[in-house]
Design a protein around this motif. Structure first.
Motif, PDB file in Angstrom:
ATOM      1  N   ALA A 112      42.234 -22.967 -20.829  1.00 22.41           N
ATOM      2  CA  ALA A 112      41.624 -22.603 -22.100  1.00 22.41           C
ATOM      3  C   ALA A 112      40.818 -21.311 -21.969  1.00 22.41           C
ATOM      4  N   SER A 113      40.030 -21.202 -20.883  1.00 29.49           N
ATOM      5  CA  SER A 113      39.188 -20.007 -20.769  1.00 29.49           C
ATOM      6  C   SER A 113      40.005 -18.769 -20.421  1.00 29.49           C
ATOM      7  N   ILE A 134      33.448 -19.777 -15.918  1.00 29.79           N
ATOM      8  CA  ILE A 134      34.206 -21.027 -15.990  1.00 29.79           C
ATOM      9  C   ILE A 134      35.479 -20.928 -15.132  1.00 29.79           C
ATOM     10  N   LEU A 159      35.553  -9.890 -27.476  1.00 33.60           N
ATOM     11  CA  LEU A 159      34.549 -10.750 -26.858  1.00 33.60           C
ATOM     12  C   LEU A 159      33.296  -9.958 -26.513  1.00 33.60           C
ATOM     13  N   ALA A 210      40.178 -26.707 -18.406  1.00 31.48           N
ATOM     14  CA  ALA A 210      39.148 -25.697 -18.650  1.00 31.48           C
ATOM     15  C   ALA A 210      39.637 -24.314 -18.248  1.00 31.48           C
ATOM     16  N   ARG A 229      43.071 -18.193 -21.149  1.00 30.59           N
ATOM     17  CA  ARG A 229      43.824 -17.781 -22.330  1.00 30.59           C
ATOM     18  C   ARG A 229      42.909 -17.019 -23.303  1.00 30.59           C
ATOM     19  N   LYS A 230      41.737 -17.565 -23.504  1.00 27.40           N
ATOM     20  CA  LYS A 230      40.784 -16.912 -24.426  1.00 27.40           C
ATOM     21  C   LYS A 230      40.475 -15.494 -23.938  1.00 27.40           C
ATOM     22  N   GLN A 270      30.082 -13.486 -23.581  1.00 28.85           N
ATOM     23  CA  GLN A 270      31.215 -14.401 -23.617  1.00 28.85           C
ATOM     24  C   GLN A 270      32.147 -14.166 -22.435  1.00 28.85           C
ATOM     25  N   GLN A 305      30.634 -15.668 -19.485  1.00 31.67           N
ATOM     26  CA  GLN A 305      30.728 -17.126 -19.542  1.00 31.67           C
ATOM     27  C   GLN A 305      32.135 -17.594 -19.179  1.00 31.67           C
ATOM     28  N   LEU A 306      33.148 -16.949 -19.791  1.00 30.99           N
ATOM     29  CA  LEU A 306      34.532 -17.351 -19.529  1.00 30.99           C
ATOM     30  C   LEU A 306      34.916 -17.124 -18.073  1.00 30.99           C
TER      31      LEU A 306
END
Lengths: 121, 410
Positions: free
Chosen positions: B206-207, B229, B218, B203, B209-210, B222, B225-226
């Motif tokens: 992935a977050s 996480i 974003l 998790a 990196r995003k 978002q 949220q990221l």
């Protein structure tokens, strides 16, 4: 209409980031953090793909996968199993085996590629 | 033991019972040449009194016809006592004694009769036979008592042995449980390492990196949220890491120092067992020349670890066809163990870095074998625990000799 993916994992953070990133990619996502209602969820949501962790609290993803593959109603549903411990590629192709594997941690690109492959099949 | 008793015979004590002093005297006279000790009684009552005070009579010569208490009555009273039952009684009877009376005498416990007036020769030989018989019986009884004592000892030993087996079994079971617990905790460790760490990492990767790929695209929701996480999963990772560290700490505390007397040559041989295949694979001649009689005070597990680490290294840095020799000699209170290889050797700089924990790193071996560099740290630690020293003699191209010392016994 966007394709539906059902994601099963007992880690809520994984569910959250995957549904966010996959939804952004245009998929219709539903998540569940347990495997107990899997057949109802499939029936209800009618997904085109199931992504599932092997280690679910109290349940084994491989067993659920076997049940899905042995049930005439669900056996054509593609399944990608995600393993936290190892890469059980060796059991691919056996009866009741999933259609693909991915081990944690993975790059999103890998997951996207595997999803695309299963949905194209 | 029986021989010893035979060589020193017990004194033969004979009780003479007759109401007539002359008869007593003539019996003594007839028997006096033999090595007997005589006790006299002139009545049944006196005989009983004597038997109460004096033990170990071999034979009683008992006159039948006596006033107040005759020979039969006396014999009956004598044989009522358990301790006196084995003493043979020869009745002395009048010449005209009839057979019915003799039968009565046997019933009372007599072993024989002698008629009066007696023939001295017959008296001597009968007395000799019974005295001898009695002595042999006594001997047998004593041997039987000894056997019983030995038997009791054996039973006791057996019991102790059983107890020791039981104790050892319990100890082994406890050890087994500890090992199983350790195994369980290792399994748990692996599961933590693989599953519990990979989940948050997945998790997190992935977050993050995003978030880092294209932050401008974003929405604030978002991003929130990221980053939430990322924050949550980082905390999870930290928790898992702390658990792993706690576990590792507990494990290392379990490695206690337990020195015991060890036959060095055997300890070394056992340590070499699993390395022989390695040596063979590289055609390296691995030899144990440690003197067979040398004993050391060492923790067997640590000793094994020291030897295996050093020999593994020796094999690693020795080219095919070379040799690795182990030997030991005594130096004051210490045993000095040598591991000599015909390998690539070391420069002075390599030697100085060998046991410093500043940079645990490993050079690859002659067949490109890899290592973590932690083995030697462990070895010098273990040698230090034994109060020993580790040293190295080496130059490039001349091979290496590693020496370490541990306390010698005796």
């Amino acid at each position: 209409m966007s394709e539906k993916i059902l994601i099963l994992d007992d880690d809520n953070d994984i569910l959250e980031i995957l549904s966010m990133l996959l939804a952004e990619h245009g998929y219709d996502i539903r998540t569940s953090n347990h495997g107990e209602t899997i057949f109802e969820d499939i029936q209800d949501f009618q997904p085109a793909l199931l992504i599932m962790d092997i280690m679910l609290a109290g349940l084994d993803g491989r067993e659920i996968c076997k049940d899905i593959k042995n049930d005439p109603l669900t056996h054509s549903l593609p399944v990608i199993l995600i393993s936290g411990t190892h890469d059980p590629v060796g059991s691919l192709g056996l009866p009741g085996a999933p259609d693909d594997f991915l081990s944690k941690p993975f790059e999103m690109d890998q997951l996207h590629a595997k999803i695309a492959k299963q949905l194209a099949a | 033991m029986a021989d010893k008793i035979n060589k020193v015979p017990m004194p033969v004590k004979i009780l003479l019972v007759d109401d007539n002093d002359n008869n007593l005297l003539s019996m003594e006279v007839a028997l006096e040449k033999e090595d007997y000790i005589f006790f006299r009684a002139t009545s049944g009552r006196e005989a009983l009194r004597l038997l109460l005070h004096e033990e170990d009579f071999s034979l009683i010569l008992l006159d039948v016809k006596m006033p107040i208490m005759d020979g039969y009555e006396t014999a009956e009273l004598i044989y009522q006592r358990d301790k006196l039952k084995q003493i043979p009684i020869i009745f002395i009877t009048a010449h005209d004694y009839e057979e019915a009376a003799m039968f009565k005498g046997y019933q009372a416990g007599a072993v024989d009769f002698i008629r009066k007036p007696f023939n001295a020769e017959i008296l001597r030989s009968k007395v000799a036979v019974f005295a001898d018989l009695y002595q042999k019986n006594q001997l047998l009884r004593k041997q039987e008592e000894k056997l019983q004592a030995i038997n009791a000892d054996l039973l006791q030993l057996n019991k102790e042995l059983e107890q020791r087996v039981l104790d050892r079994t319990i100890a082994l079971e406890n050890l087994n449980q500890e090992l199983q617990a350790l195994n369980l905790s290792k399994d748990k460790f692996l599961s933590v390492m693989s599953h519990d760490l990979r989940n948050p990492l997945t998790a997190l990767l992935a977050s993050s990196r995003k978030l880092s790929e294209d932050p401008e695209s974003l929405s604030p929701g978002q991003v929130r949220q990221l980053s939430q996480i990322i924050h949550r999963t980082s905390n999870k990772l930290l928790e898992q890491l702390n658990e792993v560290i706690d576990w590792a700490k507990k494990q290392s505390q379990k490695t206690r120092f337990n020195p015991a007397k060890v036959r060095l040559a055997e300890g070394v041989e056992e340590s070499l067992e699993i390395l022989r295949a390695n040596a063979q694979q590289k055609k390296i001649n691995l030899q144990n020349h440690v003197p067979k009689d040398m004993e050391v005070m060492a923790d067997p597990l640590m000793l094994r670890s020291i030897v295996q680490n050093l020999v593994t290294n020796a094999i690693k840095y020795t080219p095919e066809g070379g040799s690795v020799l182990l030997n030991a000699k005594r130096e004051a209170q210490m045993a000095c163990i040598f591991i000599e290889d015909s390998g690539v050797g070391m420069t002075a700089e390599m030697k100085s870095q060998l046991f410093s924990n500043a940079s645990p790193r490993s050079l690859s071996g002659t067949n490109n074998e890899q290592g973590s560099g932690l083995g030697l740290l462990l070895v010098s630690d273990f040698v230090a625990q034994h109060g020993g020293k580790i040293d190295v003699e080496s130059a490039p191209g001349t091979g290496t000799t590693i020496k370490f010392t541990i306390p010698v016994v005796g």
